[in-house]
Scaffold this active site. Structure first.
Site: not given
Length: 328
Positions: A49, A116-117, A279, A307
């Site tokens: 996110g 990711s986040w 990515d 990604h």
């Protein structure tokens, strides 16, 4: 560092054996589910996110016969309530929630798996509670530095996808393009349906274009369907203000790149880092910086991936990593 692409599939579909909403503050209740082996080795899946959420596919990175698989939706995300609530919603609130989940389930130590986040949050949690982490699996490294935030939505990815970038900025008046995230938030929450639809199509298309090495044309074609696009946009209405909230506060860190600068706290923890070479959402430079600061960690640069954790080489590396740590 290895660049090979092993053959490895996800584990079969699995359903949770428990779901619940845990009260973590006067405002927030977070959704938690457990699946796999009830008495197995605990692993926590940390979604991306900020403002995303978990999916049934996320359960499948782990051997259900060995792992007690725990997924949760972060404050304001997914099935957590209230939806998109930004009050009492910071990185450190989320770190505290992860620890509350561990205590709630009476878990001593666990494997933490985030992309990711989710990699940012996993690092922040481990650096805060290093004695509670048996191992880390990190994908698509993101440190929410200013340069990373600007890369995706302001100046960076636009250079790689100049044609698609023109489509992305088209719904936004030139005078508003200096702050694209804030501009999109205004247009996606506008009272003008046509303005919302145009912004939703452009935002949805940009997200799909930059997420994989090879554009998924089937998914991209869905943006031509107004009903589908508005449905996707409703999710984005939650994600964009959430992302803006975190971006505006630098991820609520004391310094830019704090999670990279405090890696010495966790270098004794076994770790696997998986990064797509191409990515564009979380450029490989951040993963490389983490690798240099943490040479003890396994590092895999997947040569034909962007990604998404749905790309075969990345999926394979993540499953291999979770398999490795099930012996701890």
């Amino acid at each position: 560092m290895s660049v090979d692409k092993p053959e490895r599939e996800l584990y079969p579909d699995i359903e949770p054996y428990t779901t619940e909403h845990l009260k973590v503050s006067e405002i927030h209740h977070i959704y938690i589910e457990q699946c796999g082996n009830r008495s197995g080795k605990p692993v926590l899946y940390v979604h991306g996110g900020p403002g995303g959420g978990t999916t049934p596919r996320d359960r499948r990175f782990f051997d259900p016969e060995v792992y007690r698989i725990i997924l949760f939706d972060q404050r304001g995300s997914g099935k957590s309530t209230p939806a998109a609530e930004l009050e009492d919603n910071t990185t450190w609130d989320l770190v505290a929630d992860m620890e509350k989940i561990r205590v709630h389930f009476n878990i001593d130590r666990w494997v933490v798996f985030g992309g990711s986040w989710g990699s940012t949050l996993s690092l922040a949690y481990a650096e805060t509670h290093p004695d509670r982490v048996k191992a880390l699996v990190l994908r698509g490294i993101y440190a929410i530095r200013r340069c990373e935030r600007n890369w995706i939505y302001q100046d960076g990815a636009s250079i790689i996808f100049p044609d698609k970038w023109e489509d992305f900025i088209k719904p936004i008046p030139k005078a508003e393009r200096g702050e694209m995230i804030n501009a999109y938030y205004r247009h996606l929450t506008s009272d003008n349906k046509e303005s919302r639809l145009q912004a939703a199509k452009a935002w949805s298309t940009w997200e799909m274009v930059i997420s994989r090495l090879l554009i998924d044309e089937e998914m991209l074609n869905r943006t031509n369907n107004d009903d589908w696009t508005l449905g996707f946009a409703r999710l984005e209405w939650l994600v964009i203000p959430y992302f803006s909230h975190y971006a505006a506060h630098g991820g609520f860190f004391e310094s830019d790149g704090q999670v990279l600068n405090e890696v010495d706290k966790i270098r004794h923890i076994p770790c696997t880092i998986v990064q797509g070479r191409y990515d564009v959402v979380c450029p490989p430079e951040t993963a490389w910086l983490l690798h240099k600061k943490w040479p003890e960690a396994e590092f895999y640069m997947v040569p034909d991936a962007g990604h998404s954790n749905r790309e075969p080489g990345t999926t394979a590396r993540l499953v291999y990593a979770s398999d490795k740590y099930k012996t701890l």
